[in-house]
Scaffold this motif. Sequence first.
Motif, PDB file in Angstrom:
ATOM      1  N   ARG A  54       0.853  -1.194   0.000  1.00 46.65           N
ATOM      2  CA  ARG A  54       0.000   0.000   0.000  1.00 46.65           C
ATOM      3  C   ARG A  54       0.884   1.237   0.000  1.00 46.65           C
ATOM      4  O   ARG A  54       2.073   1.158   0.298  1.00 46.65           O
ATOM      5  CB  ARG A  54      -0.947   0.015   1.191  1.00 46.65           C
ATOM      6  N   VAL A  55       0.276   2.361  -0.331  1.00 42.93           N
ATOM      7  CA  VAL A  55       0.958   3.648  -0.271  1.00 42.93           C
ATOM      8  C   VAL A  55       0.537   4.325   1.028  1.00 42.93           C
ATOM      9  O   VAL A  55      -0.653   4.377   1.343  1.00 42.93           O
ATOM     10  CB  VAL A  55       0.590   4.531  -1.489  1.00 42.93           C
ATOM     11  N   VAL A  56       1.519   4.793   1.783  1.00 42.98           N
ATOM     12  CA  VAL A  56       1.239   5.456   3.063  1.00 42.98           C
ATOM     13  C   VAL A  56       1.965   6.793   3.117  1.00 42.98           C
ATOM     14  O   VAL A  56       2.968   6.992   2.439  1.00 42.98           O
ATOM     15  CB  VAL A  56       1.648   4.590   4.276  1.00 42.98           C
ATOM     16  N   ARG A  57       1.451   7.697   3.928  1.00 42.27           N
ATOM     17  CA  ARG A  57       2.095   8.981   4.165  1.00 42.27           C
ATOM     18  C   ARG A  57       3.070   8.849   5.340  1.00 42.27           C
ATOM     19  O   ARG A  57       2.875   8.017   6.221  1.00 42.27           O
ATOM     20  CB  ARG A  57       1.037  10.042   4.465  1.00 42.27           C
ATOM     21  N   GLU A  58       4.086   9.696   5.335  1.00 44.21           N
ATOM     22  CA  GLU A  58       5.083   9.619   6.408  1.00 44.21           C
ATOM     23  C   GLU A  58       4.451   9.851   7.782  1.00 44.21           C
ATOM     24  O   GLU A  58       4.886   9.270   8.776  1.00 44.21           O
ATOM     25  CB  GLU A  58       6.201  10.629   6.156  1.00 44.21           C
ATOM     26  N   SER A  59       3.401  10.639   7.837  1.00 43.66           N
ATOM     27  CA  SER A  59       2.733  10.898   9.121  1.00 43.66           C
ATOM     28  C   SER A  59       2.009   9.666   9.659  1.00 43.66           C
ATOM     29  O   SER A  59       1.621   9.643  10.824  1.00 43.66           O
ATOM     30  CB  SER A  59       1.749  12.057   8.975  1.00 43.66           C
ATOM     31  N   GLN A  60       1.833   8.624   8.825  1.00 43.46           N
ATOM     32  CA  GLN A  60       1.143   7.404   9.245  1.00 43.46           C
ATOM     33  C   GLN A  60       2.091   6.316   9.727  1.00 43.46           C
ATOM     34  O   GLN A  60       1.638   5.268  10.163  1.00 43.46           O
ATOM     35  CB  GLN A  60       0.323   6.828   8.083  1.00 43.46           C
ATOM     36  N   ILE A  61       3.398   6.538   9.607  1.00 44.66           N
ATOM     37  CA  ILE A  61       4.342   5.482   9.986  1.00 44.66           C
ATOM     38  C   ILE A  61       5.348   6.008  11.011  1.00 44.66           C
ATOM     39  O   ILE A  61       5.611   7.193  11.119  1.00 44.66           O
ATOM     40  CB  ILE A  61       5.081   4.895   8.756  1.00 44.66           C
ATOM     41  N   ARG A  62       5.886   5.064  11.770  1.00 42.50           N
ATOM     42  CA  ARG A  62       6.881   5.351  12.811  1.00 42.50           C
ATOM     43  C   ARG A  62       8.014   4.347  12.639  1.00 42.50           C
ATOM     44  O   ARG A  62       7.799   3.243  12.157  1.00 42.50           O
ATOM     45  CB  ARG A  62       6.293   5.138  14.211  1.00 42.50           C
ATOM     46  N   GLY A  63       9.201   4.713  13.108  1.00 42.86           N
ATOM     47  CA  GLY A  63      10.310   3.777  13.097  1.00 42.86           C
ATOM     48  C   GLY A  63       9.926   2.551  13.920  1.00 42.86           C
ATOM     49  O   GLY A  63       9.336   2.667  14.985  1.00 42.86           O
TER      50      GLY A  63
END
Length: 69
Positions: A54-63
């Motif tokens: 899927r395509v996600v935005r950087e604001s939706q993911i964390r290290g």
Amino acid sequence: MPPHGFTIGQSVEFVPGRFDGSAPRGTYTVLRQLPNDATDREYRVRNLRDGHERVVRESQIRGSAAMPG
């Protein structure tokens, strides 16, 4: 726009918002950094459990805590 904060091959935790439907929360691998003109950078990621992409935005993911070091 600042550079992407995550690199190809990096494990990240996807944290879906209330409008993300049934997208499963969990650990994903960054497959590609996507070019965009918006204020939030985007990535193509693959779920480690079911293999869906899927395509996600950087604001939706964390290290990811599973990342070495």
